[in-house]
Design a protein around this motif. Structure first.
Motif, mmCIF file in Angstrom:
data_model
loop_
_atom_site.group_PDB
_atom_site.id
_atom_site.type_symbol
_atom_site.label_atom_id
_atom_site.label_comp_id
_atom_site.label_asym_id
_atom_site.label_seq_id
_atom_site.Cartn_x
_atom_site.Cartn_y
_atom_site.Cartn_z
ATOM 1 N N SER A 6 0.729 -1.322 -0.128
ATOM 2 C CA SER A 6 0.314 0.059 0.022
ATOM 3 C C SER A 6 0.759 1.245 0.140
ATOM 4 C CB SER A 6 -0.975 -0.048 1.252
ATOM 5 O OG SER A 6 -1.756 -1.160 1.205
ATOM 6 N N ALA A 7 1.969 1.438 0.575
ATOM 7 C CA ALA A 7 3.169 2.417 0.803
ATOM 8 C C ALA A 7 3.222 2.514 -0.105
ATOM 9 C CB ALA A 7 3.852 1.966 2.294
ATOM 10 N N LEU A 8 3.481 1.956 -1.022
ATOM 11 C CA LEU A 8 4.500 1.277 -2.924
ATOM 12 C C LEU A 8 3.172 1.989 -3.456
ATOM 13 C CD1 LEU A 8 7.310 -0.905 -2.199
ATOM 14 C CD2 LEU A 8 7.684 1.426 -2.097
ATOM 15 N N ASP A 9 1.872 1.856 -3.466
ATOM 16 C CA ASP A 9 0.934 2.196 -3.780
ATOM 17 C C ASP A 9 1.110 0.908 -5.170
ATOM 18 O OD1 ASP A 9 -0.714 3.356 -4.825
ATOM 19 O OD2 ASP A 9 -0.387 4.476 -6.008
ATOM 20 N N GLY A 10 1.467 -0.159 -5.106
ATOM 21 C CA GLY A 10 1.332 -1.093 -6.173
ATOM 22 C C GLY A 10 2.759 -1.513 -7.344
ATOM 23 N N ALA A 11 3.569 -0.506 -6.561
ATOM 24 C CA ALA A 11 4.366 -0.163 -7.983
ATOM 25 C C ALA A 11 6.016 -0.566 -7.068
ATOM 26 C CB ALA A 11 5.343 0.978 -7.966
ATOM 27 N N GLY A 12 7.131 -1.173 -7.546
ATOM 28 C CA GLY A 12 8.410 -1.609 -7.236
ATOM 29 C C GLY A 12 8.200 -3.292 -6.755
ATOM 30 N N LEU A 13 7.222 -3.949 -5.209
ATOM 31 C CA LEU A 13 7.140 -4.902 -4.823
ATOM 32 C C LEU A 13 6.485 -6.136 -5.658
ATOM 33 C CD1 LEU A 13 8.526 -6.020 -1.777
ATOM 34 C CD2 LEU A 13 5.082 -5.408 -1.307
ATOM 35 N N VAL A 14 7.561 -6.942 -6.057
ATOM 36 C CA VAL A 14 6.954 -7.946 -6.836
ATOM 37 C C VAL A 14 6.782 -9.315 -5.790
ATOM 38 C CG1 VAL A 14 7.935 -9.610 -8.993
ATOM 39 C CG2 VAL A 14 8.182 -6.861 -8.775
#
Length: 245
Positions: A6-14
């Motif tokens: 949520s903190a990354l707004d769905g970007a970057g975490l795979v």
């Protein structure tokens, strides 16, 4: 992972099954940027690298009951420290050629990063010597000695001691030359003190005694001058006796 996503707004975490990774192509990560800059050779990149460093890797963060994580974090911390220390060392060396004051400031930060890094202390001793601040070089050496003895129970290495000795090697000659200048200026009391300081620091006895004799001759104390010339003659090497005579 849910909070992080949520903190990354769905970007970057795979997340793929049991594996989790960060997509470095979509995020700016301070550690990766620091490593990239620290590996560079130019001064600007090295300066950015040391400015980016804010403390140990993930300082204050940990996982309960995870020995594997603790070991990974400890290894990552050690490696990052080595990267930053290397950047400080190369930046100090580069600045030394054009900006001694800047190099000294950088070396001080390097010592603060790792007070037990003897190479950092040695760099500061060398830089203070190059600037002509021999008192600061001596203080830095004493600080290094005290730290190593207190924390590790060891003495500084031969290279560090050699750097310190080099910082004091020219001091006797400098005090003797200052005495010569003060004599020419008629400041005989100050000149006498400079000559005594030169002797204390190890200047050649015959040379200083000869000049002290010259000084007493200027003052009209010929008996004292004769005694000083006699001491110089006794201490002089065969090659220098003619100059005293």
């Amino acid at each position: 992972l849910s909070v992080l996503g949520s903190a990354l707004d769905g970007a970057g975490l795979v997340v793929e099954g049991d594996a989790v990774r960060i997509d470095l192509g979509s995020l700016w990560v301070d550690v990766e940027e620091l490593r990239r800059l620290a590996a560079a050779a130019d001064v600007d990149s090295l300066r950015e690298a040391v400015e980016l460093h804010r403390g140990d890797f993930l300082a204050g963060f940990g996982l309960r009951d995870s020995v594997e994580f603790d070991e990974w974090q400890r290894n990552a911390t050690d490696q990052l420290r080595r990267d930053v220390s290397s950047a400080f060392e190369r930046l100090t060396g580069a600045l030394e050629l054009t900006d001694v004051d800047g190099a000294i400031a950088t070396a001080r930060r390097w010592v603060e990063l790792d007070p037990l890094e003897e190479v950092a202390h040695r760099a500061l001793i060398r830089l203070h010597t190059r600037k002509g601040d021999r008192a600061a070089a001596a203080r830095q050496y004493r600080e290094c000695v005290e730290l190593l003895e207190r924390e590790l129970g060891v003495r500084p290495g031969a290279e560090t001691t050699k750097a310190y000795e080099a910082s004091t090697a020219e001091a006797p000659n400098l005090h003797e030359l200052v005495g010569d200048l003060l004599t020419l200026q008629g400041r005989y009391g100050d000149a006498a003190r400079s000559y005594e300081t030169a002797l204390t620091l190890g200047a050649p006895l015959w040379s200083v005694r000869r000049k002290q004799g010259d000084l007493q001759q200027r003052l009209g104390d010929f008996e004292r001058a004769d005694a000083l010339y006699g001491e110089a003659l006794e201490a002089a090497t065969p090659e220098d006796r003619a100059r005293v005579l």
